[in-house]
Design a protein around this motif. Structure first.
Motif, mmCIF file in Angstrom:
data_model
loop_
_atom_site.group_PDB
_atom_site.id
_atom_site.type_symbol
_atom_site.label_atom_id
_atom_site.label_comp_id
_atom_site.label_asym_id
_atom_site.label_seq_id
_atom_site.Cartn_x
_atom_site.Cartn_y
_atom_site.Cartn_z
ATOM 1 N N CYS A 1 23.090 86.838 34.694
ATOM 2 C CA CYS A 1 22.838 85.528 35.271
ATOM 3 C C CYS A 1 21.385 85.416 35.715
ATOM 4 C CB CYS A 1 23.771 85.314 36.456
ATOM 5 S SG CYS A 1 23.634 83.706 37.212
ATOM 6 N N ALA A 2 20.675 84.421 35.227
ATOM 7 C CA ALA A 2 19.293 84.187 35.663
ATOM 8 C C ALA A 2 19.324 83.508 37.025
ATOM 9 C CB ALA A 2 18.568 83.313 34.647
ATOM 10 N N PRO A 3 18.338 83.770 37.895
ATOM 11 C CA PRO A 3 18.381 83.225 39.244
ATOM 12 C C PRO A 3 18.301 81.710 39.332
ATOM 13 C CG PRO A 3 16.337 84.429 38.868
ATOM 14 C CD PRO A 3 17.194 84.626 37.678
ATOM 15 N N ASP A 4 17.751 81.050 38.329
ATOM 16 C CA ASP A 4 17.584 79.606 38.426
ATOM 17 C C ASP A 4 18.579 78.835 37.565
ATOM 18 O OD1 ASP A 4 14.790 79.173 36.129
ATOM 19 O OD2 ASP A 4 16.491 80.494 36.090
ATOM 20 N N SER B 1 29.024 81.610 41.230
ATOM 21 C CA SER B 1 30.372 81.499 40.663
ATOM 22 C C SER B 1 30.445 82.090 39.252
ATOM 23 C CB SER B 1 30.829 80.043 40.659
ATOM 24 O OG SER B 1 29.905 79.233 39.967
ATOM 25 N N ASN B 2 29.370 81.992 38.479
ATOM 26 C CA ASN B 2 29.366 82.569 37.130
ATOM 27 C C ASN B 2 29.455 84.092 37.194
ATOM 28 O OD1 ASN B 2 29.051 80.000 36.103
ATOM 29 N ND2 ASN B 2 26.838 80.165 35.910
ATOM 30 N N CYS B 3 28.689 84.699 38.113
ATOM 31 C CA CYS B 3 28.716 86.158 38.259
ATOM 32 C C CYS B 3 30.070 86.622 38.796
ATOM 33 C CB CYS B 3 27.593 86.623 39.189
ATOM 34 S SG CYS B 3 25.940 86.358 38.498
ATOM 35 N N LYS B 4 30.616 85.887 39.739
ATOM 36 C CA LYS B 4 31.912 86.239 40.316
ATOM 37 C C LYS B 4 33.001 86.190 39.251
ATOM 38 C CE LYS B 4 35.011 85.088 44.103
ATOM 39 N NZ LYS B 4 35.238 84.222 45.246
ATOM 40 N N ALA B 5 32.988 85.146 38.421
ATOM 41 C CA ALA B 5 33.987 85.007 37.356
ATOM 42 C C ALA B 5 33.876 86.133 36.336
ATOM 43 C CB ALA B 5 33.837 83.650 36.674
ATOM 44 N N ASP C 1 28.454 92.216 40.287
ATOM 45 C CA ASP C 1 28.087 92.339 41.696
ATOM 46 C C ASP C 1 27.486 91.033 42.182
ATOM 47 O OD1 ASP C 1 28.881 94.968 41.742
ATOM 48 O OD2 ASP C 1 26.887 95.737 41.285
ATOM 49 N N ARG C 2 27.454 90.896 43.510
ATOM 50 C CA ARG C 2 26.861 89.703 44.121
ATOM 51 C C ARG C 2 25.394 89.604 43.744
ATOM 52 N NH1 ARG C 2 29.973 87.690 48.599
ATOM 53 N NH2 ARG C 2 28.144 86.644 49.398
ATOM 54 N N ARG C 3 24.964 88.422 43.405
ATOM 55 C CA ARG C 3 23.553 88.157 43.126
ATOM 56 C C ARG C 3 22.952 87.460 44.332
ATOM 57 N NH1 ARG C 3 23.882 91.587 39.442
ATOM 58 N NH2 ARG C 3 24.342 90.938 37.344
#
Length: 77
Positions: free
Chosen positions: A2-5, A38-42, A46-48
């Motif tokens: 996941c990119a930060p933006d 939410s994309n990382c969680k799905a 790990d938490r971003r």
């Protein structure tokens, strides 16, 4: 990854106040643990890091200012 933006969400500040209480802190450190990507969680990652940026609602403010504006055709001078 996941990119930060990638994810940009507008927060409903009143809903946040209603949920956390009006005396809850509003600085980055007070809020960052409450939000996850939410994309990382799905995807089970790990938490971003989550970042907050305050962007004033200039368009809404301008709309409110112009609501009562009426043109006048009086000459100055």
């Amino acid at each position: 990854m996941c990119a930060p933006d990638v994810l940009q969400i507008e927060l409903d500040i009143q809903a946040l106040i209603d949920r956390l209480g009006r005396h809850h802190g509003s600085m980055h450190d007070d809020l960052v643990g409450l939000f996850v990507c939410s994309n990382c969680k799905a995807a089970g990652r790990d938490r971003r890091q989550v970042f907050f940026t305050c962007i004033p609602d200039y368009e809404g403010q301008q709309r409110a200012r112009n609501r009562d504006w009426k043109p006048t055709f009086e000459r100055r001078g």
